[in-house]
Scaffold this active site. Structure first.
Site, PDB file in Angstrom:
ATOM      1  N   CYS A   1       3.945  -4.087   4.151  1.00 31.70           N
ATOM      2  CA  CYS A   1       5.328  -3.898   3.767  1.00 31.70           C
ATOM      3  C   CYS A   1       6.179  -3.535   4.972  1.00 31.70           C
ATOM      4  O   CYS A   1       5.730  -3.527   6.100  1.00 31.70           O
ATOM      5  CB  CYS A   1       5.426  -2.782   2.715  1.00 31.70           C
ATOM      6  SG  CYS A   1       4.335  -3.022   1.292  1.00 31.70           S
TER       7      CYS A   1
ATOM      8  N   LEU B   1       5.218  -6.331   0.172  1.00 29.33           N
ATOM      9  CA  LEU B   1       4.321  -7.484   0.073  1.00 29.33           C
ATOM     10  C   LEU B   1       3.164  -7.037  -0.799  1.00 29.33           C
ATOM     11  O   LEU B   1       2.364  -6.189  -0.406  1.00 29.33           O
ATOM     12  CB  LEU B   1       3.826  -7.920   1.454  1.00 29.33           C
ATOM     13  CG  LEU B   1       2.810  -9.066   1.480  1.00 29.33           C
ATOM     14  CD1 LEU B   1       3.419 -10.349   0.926  1.00 29.33           C
ATOM     15  CD2 LEU B   1       2.295  -9.293   2.904  1.00 29.33           C
ATOM     16  N   SER B   2       3.066  -7.562  -2.000  1.00 27.23           N
ATOM     17  CA  SER B   2       2.096  -7.076  -2.988  1.00 27.23           C
ATOM     18  C   SER B   2       0.693  -7.581  -2.650  1.00 27.23           C
ATOM     19  O   SER B   2       0.459  -8.785  -2.576  1.00 27.23           O
ATOM     20  CB  SER B   2       2.491  -7.556  -4.385  1.00 27.23           C
ATOM     21  OG  SER B   2       3.779  -7.091  -4.724  1.00 27.23           O
TER      22      SER B   2
ATOM     23  N   ASN C   1       3.670   1.508   4.690  1.00 23.23           N
ATOM     24  CA  ASN C   1       3.332   0.171   5.170  1.00 23.23           C
ATOM     25  C   ASN C   1       1.882   0.182   5.599  1.00 23.23           C
ATOM     26  O   ASN C   1       1.508   0.963   6.480  1.00 23.23           O
ATOM     27  CB  ASN C   1       4.242  -0.208   6.354  1.00 23.23           C
ATOM     28  CG  ASN C   1       3.772  -1.451   7.080  1.00 23.23           C
ATOM     29  OD1 ASN C   1       3.183  -2.341   6.487  1.00 23.23           O
ATOM     30  ND2 ASN C   1       4.032  -1.510   8.381  1.00 23.23           N
ATOM     31  N   GLY C   2       1.052  -0.652   4.979  1.00 24.27           N
ATOM     32  CA  GLY C   2      -0.339  -0.729   5.408  1.00 24.27           C
ATOM     33  C   GLY C   2      -1.308  -0.839   4.251  1.00 24.27           C
ATOM     34  O   GLY C   2      -0.940  -1.198   3.132  1.00 24.27           O
ATOM     35  N   GLU C   3      -2.561  -0.510   4.535  1.00 26.61           N
ATOM     36  CA  GLU C   3      -3.622  -0.503   3.535  1.00 26.61           C
ATOM     37  C   GLU C   3      -4.530   0.697   3.794  1.00 26.61           C
ATOM     38  O   GLU C   3      -4.925   0.944   4.938  1.00 26.61           O
ATOM     39  CB  GLU C   3      -4.472  -1.783   3.606  1.00 26.61           C
ATOM     40  CG  GLU C   3      -3.730  -3.063   3.286  1.00 26.61           C
ATOM     41  CD  GLU C   3      -3.345  -3.200   1.829  1.00 26.61           C
ATOM     42  OE1 GLU C   3      -3.859  -2.415   1.003  1.00 26.61           O
ATOM     43  OE2 GLU C   3      -2.531  -4.082   1.521  1.00 26.61           O
TER      44      GLU C   3
ATOM     45  N   ASP D   1      -2.924   2.383  -3.448  1.00 33.59           N
ATOM     46  CA  ASP D   1      -3.207   3.291  -2.339  1.00 33.59           C
ATOM     47  C   ASP D   1      -2.004   4.146  -1.951  1.00 33.59           C
ATOM     48  O   ASP D   1      -2.163   5.212  -1.363  1.00 33.59           O
ATOM     49  CB  ASP D   1      -3.753   2.535  -1.123  1.00 33.59           C
ATOM     50  CG  ASP D   1      -2.906   1.353  -0.709  1.00 33.59           C
ATOM     51  OD1 ASP D   1      -1.918   1.037  -1.400  1.00 33.59           O
ATOM     52  OD2 ASP D   1      -3.241   0.712   0.317  1.00 33.59           O
TER      53      ASP D   1
ATOM     54  N   SER E   1      -9.260 -10.905  11.023  1.00 38.44           N
ATOM     55  CA  SER E   1      -9.262 -11.400  12.401  1.00 38.44           C
ATOM     56  C   SER E   1     -10.365 -10.729  13.214  1.00 38.44           C
ATOM     57  O   SER E   1     -10.927  -9.715  12.799  1.00 38.44           O
ATOM     58  CB  SER E   1      -7.906 -11.136  13.068  1.00 38.44           C
ATOM     59  OG  SER E   1      -7.828  -9.797  13.527  1.00 38.44           O
ATOM     60  N   GLY E   2     -10.630 -11.286  14.380  1.00 37.44           N
ATOM     61  CA  GLY E   2     -11.627 -10.716  15.289  1.00 37.44           C
ATOM     62  C   GLY E   2     -11.031  -9.796  16.328  1.00 37.44           C
ATOM     63  O   GLY E   2     -11.724  -9.421  17.291  1.00 37.44           O
TER      64      GLY E   2
END
Length: 629
Positions: free
Chosen positions: A2, A51-52, A75-77, A100, A357-358
């Site tokens: 977000c 952003l869901s 903003n984040g996870e 969360d 991603s790596g």
């Protein structure tokens, strides 16, 4: 994923302009196209774009706790939110969602600022506690999610996920920071906590800011990478990477992965394929120039694991993105791989909302070429006195022919110059985007005069972090410095802005903080063994990734800007760099710019790196001028 924005009156309860708050928030619509929300009362305003990803119906923000009135925008996870919900429920907390965001609210109620140490994930958030009239800003350990702030005269604090949100406020001073300009031409980015504007700052990774109305803002570092010897073997690497990857597969929306064909992205795709019931959706970008194209290796991994693979080619024809970069990044940003990063994010967003991603594999396990050279040179330095080294290698560095065009192993002049220096000075030379001579010739007399009067040199950014890793082995010192500078300033900024411009969330298992802490602290001998970089990671991935991918020369996610600047983009770059905007800015010397162009386009020298920096700086100036009231 977000975007957030807001304002706080640190001295009183002046009215908050909801229209201004909405404009600030709406500049971040790309970060959150699925919804928006505003919270405003005298002295505090919080805005959010969503952003869901998780709990699509119940995670609207700003989110307020009905018992305390504490409100948060986030903003984040938070990957461990289910476990935290169980822990907090055991303390008597009752949840209204499976989101969360609500964990942060209840974590604050239970632990206060110490809730940060319980959060596992990538995050930036702003929290308002009316019980104490306190604003609390926080950023995750490694700086995966951005947070800017500015404290204006009179005590008004502006904050937001991107600098463009702050720039909406008519009272934000837009004076450009000369030191930040010097940093940009030295590193290729503006390092934390500076921003390109003198009045605005980035909240540094692992830091929080607490401001109680009527008091003074208090900035604190809540996390740092602790350096201590540890042990491990390839089986430990594989197990930890599997766990870190599995944590990042939680989503209520389609999920996929970037696949470049290198070691790190191949390792992540392998772990995903082993843990998912459906084929992994993978995405890669290729180039017409084979010297820069890894798409064939990506195809090998895609075939081995039966992924749903999508590839696309990037050529100069699609380079109109250059004009958009300034608006995407807000500050000068000189990593040309922002182009393919944007393209692969756009490609992935056509099918998924989350991509793994790596990123981080090189920083954690010692994958950069400069680590190998730094470790070898540091061993030589320890055998000889500083005075002897300066005389011997300093003299050789002056008389040996310059060969900037050659591979590192053939550039003895560079090696001699670095051996004559102390570790931190030599490492600065190896990570610099430009040479000392180039910067001296390029920056205007006025800029050089300001830097001289303030006694400032960009090496101080690196030196501050180097001191904190004093006593560690040379490789670990370099890794620590990169994790504090290069990683948040370049790699994570590049991916965050490119992905968010496409409304895509990107997760990086290698940057799980437990995996990172363990990997960095492994002995240098298992990370670089017999000249092989990331040796322990490659051994761990041997059952999952073919040897010709694990042990081929590192290529990097770069673009052929050198030939492009001499060919299809020749006129465009010349017009941009010789125009009045750059020459009249007062920051660079117009004659030096002309000389760099002539040398490169005449084929006498490869100046593509510094020309790209100039092009990005010119783009910033153009965007900044256009966005001013």
């Amino acid at each position: 994923m977000c975007g957030l924005a807001g304002m706080f009156d640190g001295t009183g309860t002046r009215p908050m302009d909801r229209g201004l708050l909405r404009r600030m928030t709406d500049t971040l619509v790309h970060r959150g196209p699925d919804g928006s929300g505003l919270f405003a009362e005298p002295g505090i305003a919080l805005g959010h774009r969503r952003l869901s990803i998780i709990d699509l119906a119940g995670g609207a923000q700003p989110m307020t706790d009905p018992e305390t009135g504490v409100t948060v925008v986030f903003n984040g996870e938070i990957y461990n939110f289910p476990a935290l919900m169980d822990t907090l429920a055991g303390h008597g907390h009752r949840f209204r969602t499976r989101c969360d965001t609500e964990v942060i609210l209840h974590g604050w109620k239970q632990w206060g600022a110490e809730c940060l140490s319980h959060l596992d994930g990538m995050f930036a958030f702003a929290l308002w506690d009316p019980r104490e009239s306190t604003l609390f800003l926080a950023r995750d350990r490694l700086g995966k999610k951005p947070l800017y702030y500015a404290i204006l005269p009179g005590g008004l604090c502006l904050f937001g996920s991107e600098l463009k949100a702050l720039a909406c406020h008519p009272d934000l001073p837009r004076d450009i920071d000369t030191e930040a300009v010097a940093d940009f031409f030295a590193y290729g980015y503006v390092p934390d906590p500076k921003s390109i504007y003198r009045a605005a700052r980035k909240l540094a990774p692992g830091h929080c800011l607490r401001w109680r109305r009527g008091g003074e803002p208090q900035l604190r570092q809540w996390w740092d990478l602790q350096l201590a010897p540890t042990a491990g073997d390839p089986a430990d690497v594989a197990a930890q990477l599997e766990i870190a990857t599995r944590r990042r597969l939680i989503a209520d929306v389609p999920l996929g992965a970037f696949l470049s064909g290198g070691v790190d992205s191949s390792a992540i795709v392998a772990q995903m394929a082993l843990g998912m019931e459906t084929p992994v959706k993978t995405f890669s970008i290729g180039f017409g120039d084979r010297a820069y194209d890894e798409s064939a290796y990506a195809g090998v991994i895609a075939s081995r694991y039966g992924t749903d693979h999508t590839a696309r080619q990037v050529d100069p024809d699609s380079f109109g993105l250059i004009d958009r970069l300034a608006g995407i990044y807000d500050e000068p940003f000189g990593d040309s791989s922002a182009i393919p990063t944007f393209q692969v994010c756009a490609l992935a967003r056509e099918k998924v909302s989350v991509a793994l991603s790596g990123d981080g594999g090189d920083e954690v396990f010692g994958g950069y070429r400069r680590y190998l050279w730094h470790e070898r040179e540091a061993r030589v330095r320890r055998l000889l006195s500083p005075g002897f080294r300066r005389v011997l290698f300093g003299t050789l560095g002056k008389i040996y022919p310059r060969a900037d065009w050659a591979p590192r192993m053939l550039r003895a002049r560079t090696t001699f110059q670095e051996l004559a220096l102390d570790d931190v000075d030599a490492y600065f030379l190896s990570v610099s985007a430009t040479t000392e001579r180039q910067r001296r010739n390029l920056l205007s007399l006025d800029v050089r005069g300001q830097l001289h009067r303030s006694d400032y040199h960009p090496i101080e950014v690196l030196r501050d972090h180097w001191r904190k890793a004093d006593g560690a082995d040379p490789l670990k010192q370099a890794q620590y410095a990169d994790i504090k500078t290069w990683l948040p300033g370049d790699i994570l900024v590049k991916v965050d802005r490119a992905s968010m411009a496409n409304s895509l969330e990107v997760r990086a298992p290698f940057l799980d903080h437990r995996l990172l802490e363990w990997g960095v602290n492994l002995p240098a001998s298992v990370k670089i063994a017999g000249g092989e970089k990331k040796a322990i990671l490659k051994q761990a991935m041997d059952p999952f990734v073919p040897a010709d991918i694990l042990y081929r020369p590192k290529q990097g996610f770069s673009v052929p800007i050198g030939p492009w600047f001499r060919g299809p983009l020749r006129d465009m770059v010349r017009e941009a760099l010789t125009g009045s905007l750059l020459s009249e800015s007062g920051f660079v010397d117009a004659q030096a710019v002309e000389m760099l162009l002539n040398q490169h386009q005449g084929g006498y020298r490869d100046n593509s790196r510094i020309l790209w920096l100039l092009l990005m700086f010119q783009g910033f100036l153009r965007h900044d001028a256009a966005s001013r009231p």
